[in-house]
Design a protein around this motif. Structure first.
Motif, PDB file in Angstrom:
ATOM      1  N   UNK A 183      56.961  14.097  46.330  1.00  0.00           N
ATOM      2  CA  UNK A 183      55.594  13.530  47.669  1.00  0.00           C
ATOM      3  C   UNK A 183      54.098  13.767  47.167  1.00  0.00           C
ATOM      4  N   UNK A 184      54.464  13.992  44.962  1.00  0.00           N
ATOM      5  CA  UNK A 184      53.316  13.994  44.276  1.00  0.00           C
ATOM      6  C   UNK A 184      52.803  12.777  44.426  1.00  0.00           C
ATOM      7  N   UNK A 185      54.115  12.509  43.980  1.00  0.00           N
ATOM      8  CA  UNK A 185      54.120  10.223  43.343  1.00  0.00           C
ATOM      9  C   UNK A 185      53.136   9.548  45.169  1.00  0.00           C
ATOM     10  N   UNK A 186      53.217   9.841  46.376  1.00  0.00           N
ATOM     11  CA  UNK A 186      53.228   9.439  47.046  1.00  0.00           C
ATOM     12  C   UNK A 186      51.879   9.712  47.213  1.00  0.00           C
ATOM     13  N   UNK A 187      51.135  11.091  46.678  1.00  0.00           N
ATOM     14  CA  UNK A 187      49.961  11.374  46.850  1.00  0.00           C
ATOM     15  C   UNK A 187      49.040  10.508  46.055  1.00  0.00           C
ATOM     16  N   UNK A 188      49.167  10.067  44.595  1.00  0.00           N
ATOM     17  CA  UNK A 188      48.988   8.786  43.800  1.00  0.00           C
ATOM     18  C   UNK A 188      48.621   7.461  44.520  1.00  0.00           C
ATOM     19  N   UNK A 189      49.584   7.369  45.353  1.00  0.00           N
ATOM     20  CA  UNK A 189      50.110   6.236  45.940  1.00  0.00           C
ATOM     21  C   UNK A 189      48.586   5.902  46.870  1.00  0.00           C
ATOM     22  N   UNK A 190      49.239   6.507  47.974  1.00  0.00           N
ATOM     23  CA  UNK A 190      48.232   7.324  49.182  1.00  0.00           C
ATOM     24  C   UNK A 190      46.239   7.087  49.016  1.00  0.00           C
ATOM     25  N   UNK A 191      46.471   7.887  47.519  1.00  0.00           N
ATOM     26  CA  UNK A 191      45.127   8.344  47.304  1.00  0.00           C
ATOM     27  C   UNK A 191      44.383   6.622  46.690  1.00  0.00           C
ATOM     28  N   UNK A 192      45.163   6.144  46.389  1.00  0.00           N
ATOM     29  CA  UNK A 192      44.511   4.726  45.561  1.00  0.00           C
ATOM     30  C   UNK A 192      44.346   3.990  46.460  1.00  0.00           C
ATOM     31  N   UNK A 193      45.091   3.394  47.625  1.00  0.00           N
ATOM     32  CA  UNK A 193      45.352   2.194  48.820  1.00  0.00           C
ATOM     33  C   UNK A 193      43.808   3.345  49.159  1.00  0.00           C
ATOM     34  N   UNK A 194      43.591   4.943  49.614  1.00  0.00           N
ATOM     35  CA  UNK A 194      42.436   5.502  50.387  1.00  0.00           C
ATOM     36  C   UNK A 194      41.319   4.995  49.746  1.00  0.00           C
ATOM     37  N   UNK A 195      41.691   4.995  47.884  1.00  0.00           N
ATOM     38  CA  UNK A 195      39.642   5.107  47.799  1.00  0.00           C
ATOM     39  C   UNK A 195      39.871   4.074  47.554  1.00  0.00           C
ATOM     40  N   UNK A 196      40.558   2.638  47.866  1.00  0.00           N
ATOM     41  CA  UNK A 196      40.056   0.966  46.842  1.00  0.00           C
ATOM     42  C   UNK A 196      39.920   0.669  48.428  1.00  0.00           C
ATOM     43  N   UNK A 197      39.945   0.833  49.912  1.00  0.00           N
ATOM     44  CA  UNK A 197      40.379   0.234  51.018  1.00  0.00           C
ATOM     45  C   UNK A 197      39.172   0.801  51.637  1.00  0.00           C
TER      46      UNK A 197
ATOM     47  N   UNK B 132      36.725  10.281  46.264  1.00  0.00           N
ATOM     48  CA  UNK B 132      37.439   9.003  46.785  1.00  0.00           C
ATOM     49  C   UNK B 132      36.743   8.376  47.174  1.00  0.00           C
ATOM     50  N   UNK B 133      35.030   8.030  46.453  1.00  0.00           N
ATOM     51  CA  UNK B 133      34.092   7.333  47.068  1.00  0.00           C
ATOM     52  C   UNK B 133      33.687   6.421  45.847  1.00  0.00           C
ATOM     53  N   UNK B 134      34.731   6.841  44.578  1.00  0.00           N
ATOM     54  CA  UNK B 134      34.916   6.241  42.952  1.00  0.00           C
ATOM     55  C   UNK B 134      34.749   5.207  43.538  1.00  0.00           C
ATOM     56  N   UNK B 135      33.374   4.554  42.386  1.00  0.00           N
ATOM     57  CA  UNK B 135      33.995   2.631  42.887  1.00  0.00           C
ATOM     58  C   UNK B 135      34.163   2.586  41.355  1.00  0.00           C
ATOM     59  N   UNK B 136      35.185   1.143  41.693  1.00  0.00           N
ATOM     60  CA  UNK B 136      36.536   1.785  40.057  1.00  0.00           C
ATOM     61  C   UNK B 136      35.889   0.027  39.468  1.00  0.00           C
ATOM     62  N   UNK B 137      35.820  -0.043  38.344  1.00  0.00           N
ATOM     63  CA  UNK B 137      36.290  -1.153  37.691  1.00  0.00           C
ATOM     64  C   UNK B 137      38.180  -1.501  37.371  1.00  0.00           C
TER      65      UNK B 137
END
Length: 751
Positions: free
Chosen positions: A674-688, A650-655
């Motif tokens: 909910x698997x679709x929500x899982x990807x979307x929420x993970x993306x927002x968690x990581x980026x923020x 979750x703490x991965x720095x992104x390119x």
């Protein structure tokens, strides 16, 4: 000349806008061509002049546009410059018939002849300056050449090869008030035709004239001359003339400006006639004067205001008796030469070469002045390959380091326009294209190029067609294309897509795929497609229609270990998957199988796996009924998506760079999957979490907080999704509290 970065005047901005939007002041026909000026509009003289002259600089001043100026009550023209116009004819110039012109420049207009001068009847008593030089096909209608322009003071008939020379005296007789005459390039044996003007002329230009010795006698008799130009191109130099220089300057008591560039008049060695400076024809005795080491100028009583010595021995003299010197040896000499020879393409090219040599040897004291002059020279002679190549080479060196500052916005724009114009006019000249691309790389990209992004893009696209085997210039061009499209938005991206960027990138990829070459051009071409399709459905459709998916699969198979390539391709796939009407075209076994397999990829960190999961998430968001494949199984793909997501740190720095969260936020409402929500929420968690300064505010601005809170209030999402939502909201609250602390600390310091 003082360069400033002052903003343009409101009037000039209005003129530029009107030229870009002719309907603001013109009645247009169905094709958008001007028919006339609108009846309720009256344009002052200074802006009438600018509308016509600036339109000519843009290459748009044609016959239909000149119709706008038919009524002098609505548009009053005074100073008209149509230099180099290839679109106007004698008939088009009839629009000038009713105007009382003061200055008129019709130089280098190939489609007019002497008949056009009949349109100057209303200017008979107002015209002071006329330039009809450089018109190769300008046959005079009769031998008795006369101009019925009694107030004319300045006339340029240089290189007017259709002019019968035996009638020049009649022309001179008809212009009794003439004070300045330019007969450059005329094949005159002597200058006897100047007899009627010899007492009035204060300026005489004989550039590139082949003069016999008796011609010098006529010049020496013109006692009112203040400016004399006897320069020639160096290749036309006639040796053994240095003895004449002393006679000339001592015969012309009013002389303050002298140009002997390219001649032997300023040769440093003396010859048999050099001491005969007290010849009775000179009328002046030799004596003490200003200090000089130029033999022919010894005895001058005071310094000249100007002396031209380009490509002469005199340019290297230790003491030159002039306040301004045009030469090829020093920075100041070359600077002056570029100012003086702006309209002489061949001499100008030599000055640009001299500048390039200077740039290799010294650090210039006034580089901005040179940038301005070189850009001006290139815009003045867009079709001359020598000037364009030499000018662009000089600009490359002069603009180094410009990418680190944002000063002189106007000069930057002028320079970019000059480069772009040169590249447009010489699309198959490799050196010009290479110089142009390299110089553009010196600027702040894309900021400095945004105002001309379409023209620059069109120029770059032609490079891929014209230089298919030149890898170096293709690499620079694709790099520039990528950076430009990266910052474009909406309609701008659609525009560059329509002019061929998508199609061209696909061709580049196809060519390298055929040769099994994965190089920088291939990788950047995919990156360009990734950027140009971002939030741009039409460009995504172009990609699909251009067999882009076939190229995607072939590149994956042919280059299985190219991480940068895979990242760029999967980023593009994500953009395509965001477009709802294109997703059914992705619902093919060969595509979904690949995306499913790439969930396991560790290429480029998590990026390939992340983007593959994003593609599948968008496909899944269309519902169970949209899944038309038996293999792979939808439920198995969903399970693999969750497994992939849980492997990512979750703490991965992104390119990666999101300009909008809109495509991700749309997935938050898919409570049925909910698997679709899982990807979307993970993306927002990581980026923020990793980039809170950028992405927390973006999430708030785009209304993401209420959507996340809605997930917590819905029973369908499984616990891990809820946990990630809680983490995002906590990050946002923490960031908000930190903002408040910073704001309060600032207030305390101010108090």
């Amino acid at each position: 000349m003082r360069l400033t970065d002052d903003p343009e005047s409101l009037g000039d901005i209005c003129v530029q806008y009107c030229l870009a939007h002719l309907g603001t002041f013109c009645v247009l026909d169905a094709a958008g061509l001007p028919l006339a000026i609108k009846p309720d509009i009256c344009i002052p003289s200074q802006y009438s002049d600018k509308l016509l002259n600036w339109s000519n600089e843009r290459g748009d001043a044609d016959g239909p546009f000149l119709r706008v100026f038919l009524d002098p009550q609505q548009t009053r023209l005074r100073h008209v410059n149509l230099h180099g116009n290839e679109k106007i004819s004698n008939q088009a110039l009839s629009a000038l018939r009713s105007h009382q012109l003061v200055e008129l420049d019709l130089s280098c207009c190939p489609n007019i002849n002497a008949d056009c001068l009949q349109h100057l009847s209303q200017s008979k008593h107002t015209l002071l300056a006329l330039n009809i030089s450089g018109n190769m096909s300008f046959p005079w209608p009769h031998k008795d050449i006369r101009l019925d322009l009694p107030r004319l003071r300045v006339l340029n008939i240089g290189n007017l090869h259709g002019l019968p020379l035996n009638s020049l005296e009649n022309l001179a007789l008809s212009l009794s008030n003439l004070t300045s005459l330019d007969v450059s390039g005329l094949n005159v044996d002597d200058l006897s035709f100047l007899e009627p003007l010899k007492h009035n002329l204060s300026s005489l230009v004989l550039y590139n004239c082949s003069l016999k010795d008796q011609a010098y006698q006529m010049v020496m008799s013109m006692k009112a001359l203040r400016h004399l130009d006897m320069s020639v191109l160096p290749e036309r130099k006639t040796p053994g003339k240095s003895h004449l220089l002393s006679k000339l300057v001592h015969s012309l008591p009013a002389l303050t400006s002298l140009d002997i560039s390219g001649t032997s008049l300023g040769d440093m060695d003396s010859d048999s006639g050099s001491e005969d400076i007290s010849d009775t024809q000179s009328g002046v005795e030799a004596g003490g004067g200003v200090r000089t080491t130029i033999t022919g100028l010894q005895g001058l009583k005071q310094k000249l205001d100007f002396l031209g010595v380009v490509q002469t021995e005199a340019a290297g003299a230790e003491h030159i008796p002039a306040h301004r010197v045009a030469g090829h040896m020093t920075e100041q000499q070359v600077l002056t030469a570029l100012q003086v020879y702006l309209d002489r393409s061949q001499m100008l090219a030599k000055c640009l070469t001299a500048l390039f040599e200077l740039l290799q040897a010294v650090d210039l004291q006034e580089p901005l002045q040179f940038v301005h002059l070189v850009a001006k020279a290139m815009r003045r002679h867009p079709k001359d390959p020598n000037i364009q190549v030499a000018g662009s080479a000089a600009l490359y060196h002069l603009t180094k380091g410009w990418g680190k500052s944002c000063d002189y916005i106007k000069l930057r724009r002028i320079t970019i326009q000059a480069l772009t114009s040169g590249m447009e006019h010489h699309p198959t000249e490799l050196t010009m294209q290479r110089n142009g691309c390299l110089t553009l790389c010196n600027f702040r990209i894309p900021e400095d190029l945004e105002f001309e992004y379409q023209r620059v893009a069109e120029v770059l696209l032609r490079i891929f067609t014209n230089f298919r085997n030149e890898e170096f210039i293709q690499r620079i061009a694709v790099y520039l294309c990528n950076i430009i499209v990266c910052q474009l938005k909406g309609e701008q991206k659609e525009l560059v897509g329509r002019i061929g960027v998508v199609e061209t990138m696909l061709k580049l990829i196809h060519e390298r795929l055929n040769s099994k070459t994965c190089n920088e051009v291939m990788e950047i071409a995919w990156s360009t497609l990734w950027n140009i399709t971002d939030e741009t459905p039409l460009n995504c459709q172009m990609f699909m229609d251009g067999s882009g998916m076939d190229l995607f699969l072939s590149c994956l198979e042919t280059f299985p270990d190219k991480q940068e390539l895979h990242r760029n391709m999967l980023g593009l796939m994500g953009n395509v998957a965001e477009v709802k009407f294109l997703r059914p075209r992705l619902m093919q076994e060969r595509y979904v199988t690949v995306f499913n397999a790439l969930l396991e990829s560790e290429s480029d960190g998590i990026e390939v796996s992340y983007n593959s999961c994003g593609v599948l998430s968008h496909i899944m968001s269309d519902g169970v009924e949209s899944w038309t494949l038996s293999q792979p199984c939808r439920q198995q793909v969903l399970e693999r998506m969750v497994q992939a997501i849980e492997r990512w740190d979750i703490a991965t720095k992104r390119n990666i760079n999101y300009r909008s969260f809109e495509p991700i936020l749309k997935l938050l409402g898919d409570h049925d999957t909910p698997q679709v929500q899982h990807w979307a929420v993970w993306a927002l968690t990581n980026l923020t979490r990793v980039y809170p300064d950028k992405y927390v505010q973006l999430l708030r601005d785009e209304g993401g907080i209420p959507l996340l809170e809605a997930i917590l209030n819905n029973p369908q999402p499984y616990p891990r999704v809820r946990e990630l939502v809680t983490m995002v909201l906590a990050t946002c609250r923490e960031f908000e509290q930190q903002e408040l602390r910073v704001e309060n600390n600032g207030r305390d310091e101010n108090n």
